[in-house]
Scaffold this motif. Structure first.
Motif, PDB file in Angstrom:
ATOM      1  N   SER A  97       0.725  -1.264  -0.018  1.00 15.03           N
ATOM      2  CA  SER A  97      -0.040  -0.042   0.173  1.00 15.03           C
ATOM      3  C   SER A  97       1.019   1.243  -0.004  1.00 15.03           C
ATOM      4  N   ARG A 117       0.915   4.004  -2.854  1.00 10.80           N
ATOM      5  CA  ARG A 117       0.956   5.371  -2.631  1.00 10.80           C
ATOM      6  C   ARG A 117       1.820   6.257  -3.289  1.00 10.80           C
ATOM      7  N   LYS A 176       1.479   9.070  -6.187  1.00 11.81           N
ATOM      8  CA  LYS A 176       1.547  10.445  -5.706  1.00 11.81           C
ATOM      9  C   LYS A 176       2.563  11.025  -6.842  1.00 11.81           C
TER      10      LYS A 176
END
Length: 130
Positions: A118, A122, A126
């Motif tokens: 995760s 992320r 981003k």
């Protein structure tokens, strides 16, 4: 009390004493789990070093340079490596869950394994949004 139980469980794992009989195959899973934890810690230290370099670049107002992108790529690759290496914990959690008849422990292990994935996803999201 919880701290004492966690500390006792850790001592049982590292000293080879458990509350139930694992057998020879469980010993291999235990060694794999210990190796995975050490590898994750070493890779985590590399990430901390890269983040320290990134903070120094931010401090000198060089945040929009090519060096920053190289550091971010390195952090992303190290995070993916940690995620892949952490999969090695699943046989340990599965064996302990089977011997103790605790399916929740297997789900707990799956949660621990999916945390680095995760974080990696992320980082990818981003990076692609900027």
């Amino acid at each position: 009390m919880v701290n004492y139980c966690g500390h006792t469980f850790t001592i049982w794992i590292f000293n080879g004493r458990t509350a139930f009989h694992i057998g020879r195959q469980g010993l291999y899973y235990r060694y794999i789990a210990i190796a995975v934890v050490w590898i994750d810690m070493i890779l985590g230290l590399f990430i901390v070093y890269a983040l320290n370099k990134l903070l120094k670049l931010i401090d000198t107002n060089e945040i929009f340079s090519d060096r920053t992108l190289n550091i971010m790529n390195r952090i992303q690759k190290l995070t993916l490596t940690i995620a892949v290496v952490t999969i090695g914990l699943m046989p340990f959690f599965f064996t302990i869950g089977q011997l103790d008849d605790a399916p929740g422990l297997v789900l707990f292990g799956a949660g621990i394994v999916f945390i680095p994935f995760s974080i990696y996803s992320r980082c990818c999201v981003k990076r692609n949004t900027q």
